[in-house]
Design a protein around this motif. Structure first.
Motif, mmCIF file in Angstrom:
data_model
loop_
_atom_site.group_PDB
_atom_site.id
_atom_site.type_symbol
_atom_site.label_atom_id
_atom_site.label_comp_id
_atom_site.label_asym_id
_atom_site.label_seq_id
_atom_site.Cartn_x
_atom_site.Cartn_y
_atom_site.Cartn_z
ATOM 1 N N LEU A 90 51.354 59.795 36.164
ATOM 2 C CA LEU A 90 51.307 59.284 34.790
ATOM 3 C C LEU A 90 51.777 57.831 34.735
ATOM 4 O O LEU A 90 51.089 56.962 34.163
ATOM 5 N N PHE A 91 52.952 57.554 35.313
ATOM 6 C CA PHE A 91 53.504 56.203 35.215
ATOM 7 C C PHE A 91 52.764 55.211 36.096
ATOM 8 O O PHE A 91 52.669 54.030 35.755
ATOM 9 N N GLN A 92 52.213 55.682 37.207
ATOM 10 C CA GLN A 92 51.383 54.804 38.026
ATOM 11 C C GLN A 92 50.129 54.395 37.252
ATOM 12 O O GLN A 92 49.691 53.239 37.303
ATOM 13 N N GLY A 93 49.563 55.356 36.513
ATOM 14 C CA GLY A 93 48.391 55.051 35.703
ATOM 15 C C GLY A 93 48.699 54.056 34.594
ATOM 16 O O GLY A 93 47.904 53.148 34.329
ATOM 17 N N LEU A 94 49.839 54.226 33.941
ATOM 18 C CA LEU A 94 50.234 53.287 32.892
ATOM 19 C C LEU A 94 50.490 51.899 33.475
ATOM 20 O O LEU A 94 50.151 50.881 32.856
ATOM 21 N N SER A 95 51.082 51.845 34.668
ATOM 22 C CA SER A 95 51.326 50.563 35.324
ATOM 23 C C SER A 95 50.013 49.867 35.650
ATOM 24 O O SER A 95 49.839 48.666 35.368
ATOM 25 N N ASP A 96 49.075 50.602 36.221
ATOM 26 C CA ASP A 96 47.777 50.020 36.570
ATOM 27 C C ASP A 96 47.032 49.553 35.327
ATOM 28 O O ASP A 96 46.391 48.491 35.333
ATOM 29 N N SER A 97 47.111 50.337 34.256
ATOM 30 C CA SER A 97 46.421 49.984 33.021
ATOM 31 C C SER A 97 46.981 48.692 32.430
ATOM 32 O O SER A 97 46.217 47.808 31.992
ATOM 33 N N SER A 98 48.308 48.560 32.402
ATOM 34 C CA SER A 98 48.920 47.345 31.867
ATOM 35 C C SER A 98 48.555 46.122 32.703
ATOM 36 O O SER A 98 48.266 45.044 32.167
ATOM 37 N N PHE A 99 48.546 46.305 34.017
ATOM 38 C CA PHE A 99 48.196 45.182 34.886
ATOM 39 C C PHE A 99 46.731 44.795 34.718
ATOM 40 O O PHE A 99 46.392 43.603 34.643
ATOM 41 N N ASP A 100 45.852 45.792 34.638
ATOM 42 C CA ASP A 100 44.427 45.514 34.443
ATOM 43 C C ASP A 100 44.174 44.813 33.113
ATOM 44 O O ASP A 100 43.326 43.906 33.026
ATOM 45 N N ASP A 101 44.890 45.234 32.062
ATOM 46 C CA ASP A 101 44.761 44.572 30.760
ATOM 47 C C ASP A 101 45.152 43.096 30.867
ATOM 48 O O ASP A 101 44.528 42.227 30.244
ATOM 49 N N SER A 102 46.195 42.821 31.647
ATOM 50 C CA SER A 102 46.631 41.437 31.834
ATOM 51 C C SER A 102 45.545 40.609 32.519
ATOM 52 O O SER A 102 45.240 39.486 32.099
ATOM 53 N N ILE A 103 44.959 41.166 33.568
ATOM 54 C CA ILE A 103 43.916 40.454 34.306
ATOM 55 C C ILE A 103 42.717 40.173 33.413
ATOM 56 O O ILE A 103 42.167 39.056 33.399
ATOM 57 N N GLU A 104 42.284 41.182 32.638
ATOM 58 C CA GLU A 104 41.138 40.988 31.755
ATOM 59 C C GLU A 104 41.432 39.960 30.665
ATOM 60 O O GLU A 104 40.552 39.169 30.292
ATOM 61 N N MET A 105 42.664 39.946 30.164
ATOM 62 C CA MET A 105 43.016 38.970 29.140
ATOM 63 C C MET A 105 43.069 37.563 29.729
ATOM 64 O O MET A 105 42.694 36.578 29.070
ATOM 65 N N ILE A 106 43.527 37.435 30.975
ATOM 66 C CA ILE A 106 43.517 36.140 31.647
ATOM 67 C C ILE A 106 42.077 35.645 31.805
ATOM 68 O O ILE A 106 41.773 34.462 31.605
ATOM 69 N N ARG A 107 41.173 36.555 32.147
ATOM 70 C CA ARG A 107 39.760 36.181 32.269
ATOM 71 C C ARG A 107 39.192 35.731 30.928
ATOM 72 O O ARG A 107 38.391 34.796 30.866
ATOM 73 N N GLU A 108 39.604 36.398 29.863
ATOM 74 C CA GLU A 108 39.134 36.010 28.537
ATOM 75 C C GLU A 108 39.638 34.624 28.167
ATOM 76 O O GLU A 108 38.885 33.806 27.615
ATOM 77 N N ILE A 109 40.905 34.334 28.471
ATOM 78 C CA ILE A 109 41.448 33.006 28.220
ATOM 79 C C ILE A 109 40.675 31.960 29.021
ATOM 80 O O ILE A 109 40.341 30.876 28.513
ATOM 81 N N SER A 110 40.379 32.265 30.285
ATOM 82 C CA SER A 110 39.627 31.328 31.124
ATOM 83 C C SER A 110 38.214 31.120 30.583
ATOM 84 O O SER A 110 37.692 30.002 30.600
ATOM 85 N N ARG A 111 37.608 32.188 30.100
ATOM 86 C CA ARG A 111 36.260 32.088 29.531
ATOM 87 C C ARG A 111 36.238 31.186 28.313
ATOM 88 O O ARG A 111 35.226 30.533 28.027
#
Length: 224
Positions: A90-111
């Motif tokens: 459960l917590f590994q999934g939440l960790s991965d989800s938060s990190f993935d959200d960060s990466i996608e938001m960084i890509r959006e900022i770059s876009r």
């Protein structure tokens, strides 16, 4: 030949009447001095992204911090003392989800023509303060902590969305739309799920043998 000359003269007259920064005849001049650190019209900056970007950066930083905290909690439950593979998952999934959200938001900022800067701390309602790291927690308290975290992240991104959509000087509908489609619903689902887990486990622990109840609940999480 005369008609071609007339057309060229007409285009030159129209171009000269336009703003120089928008005239195609001057695009080489505008881009020839293009530098990442300097001003230029050759970028994808528009709308209210200039004023929304610090808020988005604050939310990105919060997600990265929470991803690390979730990872530590997953490690705690994966130890041989705890041996809770369901909670670890459960917590590994939440960790991965938060990190993935960060990466996608960084890509959006770059876009949108910006870049993430982790050397700057933004004082914003979108910043979620890091709670005291308490790894030695039992199962139900870990779920309660995760629920609190997801609520804070939800409120943080709602703040960014509200400002991007409703602030007169900071409106950026594109960023608001991105948040609606990719972020808000994920946090809402996590809050609903964790709320259910907390209440279900609390009821199970009222039984005569809570250890068996916690074990069965962990197996349930493992199979999700």
């Amino acid at each position: 030949m005369k008609s071609v000359t007339v057309v060229i003269t007409l285009l030159a007259t129209i171009c000269g009447a336009l703003d120089q920064d928008n005239c195609s005849a001057n695009i080489m001049r505008a881009c020839s001095s293009y530098k990442l650190s300097g001003p230029s019209i050759c970028n994808s900056r528009y709308g209210g992204i200039e004023r929304i970007e610090p808020e988005v950066q604050a939310y990105i930083n919060s997600n990265i911090i929470k991803s690390y905290e979730y990872l530590l909690m997953a490690t705690h439950f994966n130890s041989h003392q705890m041996n809770r593979p369901g909670f670890q998952k459960l917590f590994q999934g939440l960790s991965d989800s938060s990190f993935d959200d960060s990466i996608e938001m960084i890509r959006e900022i770059s876009r949108r023509g910006g870049k993430a800067n982790f050397n700057v701390v933004h004082d914003s309602p979108a910043s979620v303060s890091s709670q005291e790291m308490r790894l030695e927690v039992d199962e139900i308290h870990s779920l309660a902590m995760a629920l609190d975290t997801e609520k804070k992240l939800s409120n943080a991104v709602i703040h960014v969305h509200t400002r991007a959509l409703h602030s007169p000087s900071d409106q950026d509908p594109e960023m608001a739309n991105y948040i609606e489609e990719n972020v808000i619903s994920k946090h809402a689902e996590n809050v609903r799920k964790l709320n259910g887990y907390v209440n279900n486990l609390a009821q199970l622990m009222e039984r005569d043998d809570p250890n068996m109840a916690v074990y069965m609940f962990d197996q349930y999480l493992k199979n999700q």
